[in-house]
Design an enzyme around this catalytic site. Structure first.
Site, PDB file in Angstrom:
ATOM      1  N   HIS A   1       0.812  -1.221   0.000  1.00  9.24           N
ATOM      2  CA  HIS A   1       0.000   0.000   0.000  1.00  9.24           C
ATOM      3  C   HIS A   1       0.847   1.275   0.000  1.00  9.24           C
ATOM      4  O   HIS A   1       0.406   2.309  -0.472  1.00  9.24           O
ATOM      5  CB  HIS A   1      -1.007   0.009   1.164  1.00  9.24           C
ATOM      6  CG  HIS A   1      -0.408   0.275   2.512  1.00  9.24           C
ATOM      7  ND1 HIS A   1       0.200  -0.710   3.264  1.00  9.24           N
ATOM      8  CD2 HIS A   1      -0.319   1.420   3.240  1.00  9.24           C
ATOM      9  CE1 HIS A   1       0.635  -0.180   4.402  1.00  9.24           C
ATOM     10  NE2 HIS A   1       0.333   1.105   4.411  1.00  9.24           N
ATOM     11  N   ASP A   2       2.080   1.191   0.515  1.00  7.13           N
ATOM     12  CA  ASP A   2       2.957   2.369   0.551  1.00  7.13           C
ATOM     13  C   ASP A   2       4.068   2.324  -0.502  1.00  7.13           C
ATOM     14  O   ASP A   2       5.062   3.060  -0.392  1.00  7.13           O
ATOM     15  CB  ASP A   2       3.589   2.527   1.941  1.00  7.13           C
ATOM     16  CG  ASP A   2       2.662   3.247   2.918  1.00  7.13           C
ATOM     17  OD1 ASP A   2       1.726   3.931   2.461  1.00  7.13           O
ATOM     18  OD2 ASP A   2       2.876   3.140   4.141  1.00  7.13           O
TER      19      ASP A   2
ATOM     20  N   ASP B   1      -4.295   0.776   8.256  1.00  7.54           N
ATOM     21  CA  ASP B   1      -3.110   1.628   8.112  1.00  7.54           C
ATOM     22  C   ASP B   1      -2.956   2.567   9.308  1.00  7.54           C
ATOM     23  O   ASP B   1      -1.890   2.662   9.920  1.00  7.54           O
ATOM     24  CB  ASP B   1      -3.234   2.439   6.811  1.00  7.54           C
ATOM     25  CG  ASP B   1      -1.979   3.242   6.485  1.00  7.54           C
ATOM     26  OD1 ASP B   1      -0.872   2.819   6.884  1.00  7.54           O
ATOM     27  OD2 ASP B   1      -2.100   4.291   5.837  1.00  7.54           O
TER      28      ASP B   1
ATOM     29  N   HIS C   1       2.360   9.709  -2.743  1.00  2.04           N
ATOM     30  CA  HIS C   1       2.701   8.278  -2.758  1.00  2.04           C
ATOM     31  C   HIS C   1       1.515   7.415  -3.191  1.00  2.04           C
ATOM     32  O   HIS C   1       1.707   6.329  -3.708  1.00  2.04           O
ATOM     33  CB  HIS C   1       3.253   7.816  -1.400  1.00  2.04           C
ATOM     34  CG  HIS C   1       2.232   7.555  -0.331  1.00  2.04           C
ATOM     35  ND1 HIS C   1       1.694   8.555   0.444  1.00  2.04           N
ATOM     36  CD2 HIS C   1       1.646   6.397   0.099  1.00  2.04           C
ATOM     37  CE1 HIS C   1       0.841   8.021   1.306  1.00  2.04           C
ATOM     38  NE2 HIS C   1       0.784   6.723   1.120  1.00  2.04           N
TER      39      HIS C   1
ATOM     40  N   HIS D   1      -6.294   4.335  -0.247  1.00  2.00           N
ATOM     41  CA  HIS D   1      -6.246   4.047   1.189  1.00  2.00           C
ATOM     42  C   HIS D   1      -6.161   5.287   2.079  1.00  2.00           C
ATOM     43  O   HIS D   1      -6.218   5.182   3.307  1.00  2.00           O
ATOM     44  CB  HIS D   1      -5.134   3.028   1.529  1.00  2.00           C
ATOM     45  CG  HIS D   1      -3.737   3.569   1.457  1.00  2.00           C
ATOM     46  ND1 HIS D   1      -3.035   3.676   0.278  1.00  2.00           N
ATOM     47  CD2 HIS D   1      -2.900   4.021   2.428  1.00  2.00           C
ATOM     48  CE1 HIS D   1      -1.823   4.167   0.525  1.00  2.00           C
ATOM     49  NE2 HIS D   1      -1.730   4.387   1.828  1.00  2.00           N
ATOM     50  N   HIS D   2      -6.051   6.483   1.462  1.00  2.05           N
ATOM     51  CA  HIS D   2      -6.133   7.730   2.246  1.00  2.05           C
ATOM     52  C   HIS D   2      -7.385   8.540   1.897  1.00  2.05           C
ATOM     53  O   HIS D   2      -7.493   9.707   2.243  1.00  2.05           O
ATOM     54  CB  HIS D   2      -4.881   8.592   2.042  1.00  2.05           C
ATOM     55  CG  HIS D   2      -3.696   8.088   2.818  1.00  2.05           C
ATOM     56  ND1 HIS D   2      -3.616   8.173   4.198  1.00  2.05           N
ATOM     57  CD2 HIS D   2      -2.560   7.470   2.423  1.00  2.05           C
ATOM     58  CE1 HIS D   2      -2.469   7.635   4.606  1.00  2.05           C
ATOM     59  NE2 HIS D   2      -1.814   7.193   3.547  1.00  2.05           N
TER      60      HIS D   2
ATOM     61  N   LYS E   1       5.959   5.354  -1.837  1.00  4.66           N
ATOM     62  CA  LYS E   1       6.931   6.092  -1.008  1.00  4.66           C
ATOM     63  C   LYS E   1       8.357   5.916  -1.525  1.00  4.66           C
ATOM     64  O   LYS E   1       9.266   6.607  -1.094  1.00  4.66           O
ATOM     65  CB  LYS E   1       6.831   5.653   0.456  1.00  4.66           C
ATOM     66  CG  LYS E   1       5.602   6.233   1.142  1.00  4.66           C
ATOM     67  CD  LYS E   1       5.597   5.962   2.632  1.00  4.66           C
ATOM     68  CE  LYS E   1       4.425   6.682   3.286  1.00  4.66           C
ATOM     69  NZ  LYS E   1       4.307   6.375   4.715  1.00  4.66           N
TER      70      LYS E   1
END
Length: 210
Positions: free
Chosen positions: A72-73, A154, A101, A125-126, A76
């Site tokens: 998910h990250d 998260d 990201h 996811h944000h 980054k």
């Protein structure tokens, strides 16, 4: 025929295993650049799968959640190391770079033809159910259920981890926060499911996937 069937089954298992190992390797690549969040993606994947199990996801959908959590990250990887490794909060300009990201991760993961909405989990996811999230300000059902699970997993995993500019939060503090954002940022049923899990002494937030 039986033997050919067995070989096909074995081959599928090996491909699945190789896929998971590749995804795990990608996950570790991101974390090598960001020592403060070592193990974070793994813990998010574990919690997301545990929430999915409680919501009666099929084994196949749980596999998708696991892979989504592990990467998910991934976006980054494009954030400069000096921002990632800063032992304090970021300024407004740096915050915008960090927020990229999700779209960067989506661009990377959408090149892979997964049988699950992995790229959407990375992208969304944000996002918050009230439309206040990023990158696209999606609301309610515009956000994939898997991404809503990822959002809760998260934030819960991150709050339970140490950062140089703050101590880790207690389970009570984490529960109070997600309760406060229940129905605003986070899907109510996912918050309730997560609270049931993490308030249970048998679930260890700091334990990684097997």
């Amino acid at each position: 025929i039986e033997r050919a069937h067995e070989e096909k089954k074995r081959s599928e298992i090996n491909i699945k295993k190789a896929l998971l190992q590749t995804v795990t390797a990608i996950s570790l690549t991101v974390e090598k650049r960001d020592p403060y969040t070592a193990g974070h993606q793994n813990r998010v994947a574990k919690l997301a799968v545990a929430i999915g199990e409680q919501l009666d996801f099929s084994d196949d959908k749980l596999e998708g959640l696991k892979i989504g959590g592990l990467v998910h990250d991934i976006g980054k990887i494009y954030i400069p190391a000096e921002i990632l490794n800063r032992p304090g909060p970021v300024n407004e300009f740096e915050r915008l770079i960090v927020q990229e990201h999700t779209t960067t991760g989506y661009e990377i993961m959408s090149t892979v033809d997964f049988p699950w909405p992995v790229a959407e989990m990375v992208l969304q996811h944000h996002e918050n159910i009230d439309g206040s999230g990023y990158p696209n300000g999606l609301k309610g059902n515009e956000i994939k259920l898997e991404a809503k699970i990822m959002a809760v997993a998260d934030v819960v995993a991150a709050m339970s981890e140490y950062r140089p500019y703050r101590t880790m939060f207690s389970i009570d503090d984490i529960i109070a926060f997600i309760k406060q954002e229940r129905g605003r940022k986070f899907e109510p049923i996912i918050v309730d499911t997560c609270i049931n899990l993490i308030s249970n002494k048998t679930y260890d937030l700091n334990q990684s996937l097997e």
